[in-house]
Design an enzyme around this catalytic site. Structure first.
Site, short mmCIF file in Angstrom:
data_model
loop_
_atom_site.label_atom_id
_atom_site.label_comp_id
_atom_site.label_asym_id
_atom_site.label_seq_id
_atom_site.Cartn_x
_atom_site.Cartn_y
_atom_site.Cartn_z
N GLY A 13 0.84 -1.21 0.00
CA GLY A 13 0.00 0.00 0.00
C GLY A 13 0.87 1.25 0.00
N ARG A 23 13.52 10.03 -2.84
CA ARG A 23 14.42 11.17 -3.09
C ARG A 23 15.67 11.09 -2.22
NH1 ARG A 23 14.52 15.95 -0.14
NH2 ARG A 23 15.16 17.87 -1.20
N VAL A 26 17.95 8.19 -3.42
CA VAL A 26 18.62 8.51 -4.69
C VAL A 26 19.71 9.55 -4.48
CG1 VAL A 26 18.29 9.55 -6.98
CG2 VAL A 26 16.64 7.86 -6.12
N ARG A 27 19.37 10.63 -3.78
CA ARG A 27 20.35 11.72 -3.65
C ARG A 27 21.52 11.33 -2.75
NH1 ARG A 27 16.73 17.15 -4.46
NH2 ARG A 27 16.34 16.70 -6.68
N ARG A 74 1.07 -5.14 -5.52
CA ARG A 74 1.17 -6.37 -4.74
C ARG A 74 1.44 -7.49 -5.75
NH1 ARG A 74 -2.96 -3.55 -1.50
NH2 ARG A 74 -1.94 -3.08 0.48
N GLY A 104 5.42 -1.78 3.50
CA GLY A 104 4.82 -2.18 4.77
C GLY A 104 5.29 -3.55 5.24
N ASP A 105 4.54 -4.06 6.18
CA ASP A 105 4.85 -5.33 6.82
C ASP A 105 5.07 -6.47 5.80
OD1 ASP A 105 4.53 -7.16 9.22
OD2 ASP A 105 2.80 -7.79 8.00
N THR A 128 4.29 2.66 5.61
CA THR A 128 2.88 2.24 5.62
C THR A 128 2.10 3.13 6.56
OG1 THR A 128 1.31 0.52 6.31
CG2 THR A 128 3.48 0.41 7.30
N ILE A 129 0.87 3.42 6.17
CA ILE A 129 0.04 4.24 7.07
C ILE A 129 -0.34 3.47 8.32
CG2 ILE A 129 -0.89 5.68 5.21
CD1 ILE A 129 -3.58 4.05 5.60
N ASP A 130 -0.27 2.12 8.26
CA ASP A 130 -0.76 1.30 9.37
C ASP A 130 0.10 1.39 10.63
OD1 ASP A 130 -2.63 0.44 7.55
OD2 ASP A 130 -1.56 -1.40 7.03
N ASP A 132 2.30 -0.59 11.68
CA ASP A 132 2.26 -1.89 12.38
C ASP A 132 3.59 -2.65 12.30
OD1 ASP A 132 2.13 -2.24 9.65
OD2 ASP A 132 0.53 -3.74 9.69
N GLY A 173 -6.01 0.54 8.81
CA GLY A 173 -5.04 0.01 9.78
C GLY A 173 -4.83 -1.48 9.64
N ARG A 174 -5.50 -2.05 8.67
CA ARG A 174 -5.49 -3.49 8.42
C ARG A 174 -5.82 -4.26 9.69
NH1 ARG A 174 -1.43 -6.36 4.23
NH2 ARG A 174 -2.35 -4.85 2.87
N ARG A 246 -25.31 7.36 11.82
CA ARG A 246 -24.75 7.31 10.47
C ARG A 246 -23.42 6.56 10.53
NH1 ARG A 246 -29.05 8.91 9.42
NH2 ARG A 246 -29.70 10.62 8.05
P1 ADP Z 1 2.39 -4.07 2.66
O1 ADP Z 1 3.82 -4.11 2.30
O2 ADP Z 1 1.79 -2.71 2.51
O3 ADP Z 1 2.10 -4.69 4.01
P2 ADP Z 1 1.37 -6.50 1.39
O4 ADP Z 1 1.15 -7.22 2.67
O5 ADP Z 1 0.30 -6.61 0.36
O6 ADP Z 1 1.59 -4.93 1.57
O7 ADP Z 1 2.76 -7.02 0.79
C1 ADP Z 1 3.29 -6.44 -0.40
C2 ADP Z 1 3.96 -7.48 -1.22
O8 ADP Z 1 5.07 -8.05 -0.50
C3 ADP Z 1 3.11 -8.70 -1.56
O9 ADP Z 1 2.24 -8.48 -2.64
C4 ADP Z 1 4.19 -9.71 -1.95
O10 ADP Z 1 4.67 -9.45 -3.24
C5 ADP Z 1 5.29 -9.37 -0.94
N1 ADP Z 1 5.22 -10.31 0.19
C6 ADP Z 1 4.41 -10.27 1.26
N2 ADP Z 1 4.62 -11.33 2.08
C7 ADP Z 1 5.59 -12.06 1.50
C8 ADP Z 1 6.26 -13.29 1.81
N3 ADP Z 1 5.97 -13.97 2.92
N4 ADP Z 1 7.20 -13.74 0.96
C9 ADP Z 1 7.52 -13.07 -0.16
N5 ADP Z 1 6.93 -11.90 -0.52
C10 ADP Z 1 5.98 -11.41 0.29
O1 F6P Z 2 -1.64 -1.39 4.37
C1 F6P Z 2 -2.23 -0.17 4.01
C2 F6P Z 2 -3.71 -0.34 3.79
O2 F6P Z 2 -4.23 0.91 3.40
C3 F6P Z 2 -4.48 -0.91 4.98
O3 F6P Z 2 -4.74 0.06 5.96
C4 F6P Z 2 -5.72 -1.45 4.30
O4 F6P Z 2 -6.29 -2.51 5.03
C5 F6P Z 2 -5.18 -1.94 2.97
O5 F6P Z 2 -3.95 -1.26 2.74
C6 F6P Z 2 -6.12 -1.68 1.82
O6 F6P Z 2 -5.58 -2.26 0.69
P1 F6P Z 2 -6.12 -2.02 -0.80
O7 F6P Z 2 -5.47 -0.77 -1.29
O8 F6P Z 2 -5.66 -3.22 -1.53
O9 F6P Z 2 -7.60 -1.86 -0.73
#
Ligand code: ADP
Ligand code: F6P
Length: 322
Positions: A13, A23, A26-27, A74, A104-105, A128-130, A132, A173-174, A246
């Site tokens: 994300g 930036r 690279v710099r 992804r 992110g994670d 990541t905005i999360d 986490d 926040g996932r 709401r």
């Molecule tokens: P974020 O980095 O924002 O948490 P994702 O969880 O979707 O987003 O992970 C991003 C990408 O990282 C995934 O689409 C995949 O390509 C790679 N990835 C995630 N987990 C694994 C893993 N266990 N092994 C290899 N690549 C991974």
């Molecule tokens: O990891 C960032 C995030 O925005 C989470 O907060 C959310 O659950 C997810 O990505 C949404 O993913 P997508 O852009 O695939 O809808």
């Protein structure tokens, strides 16, 4: 082996401040005489060999822009042994000695897997905005997302007050409640639901009744997407109260916008530090900021550790809501 050419990519994300981090990478790299290649669309672009040289000019005018000029994606193929091997071969083919991964994670998990099978040096930057990711107090984009959600909540409060309504507002926040907790505390929410702390909707109902008895005529309930859906909470409350409810899902607007000063500075520091660590011979690490100091942890740390939330902030928010 000394470094000659590094690659940089953004993955998962997007988050505001990723551009500032690109930036800085690279710099800094150019400053120390390295060649830098930008890899488009995260791991998907790596597998598709979308690799281009970057210059100082190519990262001009982006420090204030949300999103990522490298784009992001992804990629399921990267999770497979064959995908990882293919990535390693492509990095070798392009003579890339080190790879900086901003994400992110999940992206950090990808970095761990790549580091296990590939001689290329790997350095992660948490973006990541999360918020986490363990090993850093803040990930790039969290501060901006919190402020974006807060601005929205402040606006909703005006109309909630005027119409005497209860708004249930769902934030991103996932699986974690960092955004919800921060935004709920800053926005003076009457209740905050996060996945890390069990909650009972019947208790929430009692709390709402109590606050109305005390004279409240409108309320904001912040719900982390990982804890509940705003619509479900609204339905439950509506069935048991006469109040006007709401539900609002803030959604992807939380991921966009110009990064705050905090995120720009954080991204610049982390981008610079990531390259410095590589130049100093370190590899398979993630850089971060802990207690105001730049730190780095072995990249496996993100697999073995879970980032905990400060529940005292929730207690504080509950006291403030009485
Ligand atoms: P974020 O980095 O924002 O948490 P994702 O969880 O979707 O987003 O992970 C991003 C990408 O990282 C995934 O689409 C995949 O390509 C790679 N990835 C995630 N987990 C694994 C893993 N266990 N092994 C290899 N690549 C991974
Ligand atoms: O990891 C960032 C995030 O925005 C989470 O907060 C959310 O659950 C997810 O990505 C949404 O993913 P997508 O852009 O695939 O809808």
């Amino acid at each position: 082996m000394s470094l000659r050419r590094i690659g940089v990519l953004t993955s998962g994300g997007d988050s505001p401040g990723m551009n500032a981090a690109i930036r800085a990478v690279v710099r800094t790299a150019l400053y120390y005489g390295l060649e830098v290649y930008g890899i488009k669309r995260g791991y998907a672009g790596l597998l598709a060999e979308e690799i281009e040289p970057m210059s100082s000019i190519s990262v001009g005018g982006i420090i204030n822009r949300g999103g990522t000029i490298l784009r992001t994606a992804r990629c399921e193929e990267f999770k497979t042994p064959a995908g990882l091997q293919k990535a390693a071969a492509i990095l070798d083919k392009h003579g890339i000695d080190a790879l900086v991964i901003i994400g992110g994670d999940g992206s950090m998990r990808g970095a761990v897997e790549l580091s296990r099978i590939c001689p290329v040096k790997v350095m992660g930057i948490p973006g990541t905005i999360d918020n986490d990711i363990p090993g850093t107090d803040y990930s790039i984009g969290f501060d901006t997302a919190v402020n974006t959600a807060l601005e929205a909540i402040d606006k909703v409060r005006d109309t909630a007050y005027s119409h005497e309504r209860v708004f249930v507002i769902e934030v991103m926040g996932r699986h974690k409640g960092f955004i919800a907790l921060e935004v709920g505390l800053a926005g003076g929410a009457e209740a905050i639901l996060i996945p890390e702390v069990p909650y009972d909707l019947a208790d929430l109902l009692d709390k709402l009744h109590e606050s109305y008895k005390r004279g409240k005529t409108s309320s904001i309930i912040v719900v982390a997407e990982g804890a509940a859906r705003a619509e479900d909470v609204k339905k439950f409350l509506q069935e048991h109260t006469p109040y006007h409810l709401r539900a609002l899902v803030l959604g992807h607007m939380q991921r966009g916008g110009s990064p705050t000063a905090f995120d720009r500075v954080l991204a610049t520091q982390l981008g610079h530090y990531a390259v410095r660590r590589l130049l100093d011979g370190h590899t398979n690490e993630m850089v971060g900021l802990e207690g105001g100091r730049l730190v780095s942890v072995p990249i496996e740390y993100i697999q073995t550790t879970v980032k905990t939330i400060d529940v005292r902030k929730l207690e504080l928010a509950n006291i403030m809501a009485t």
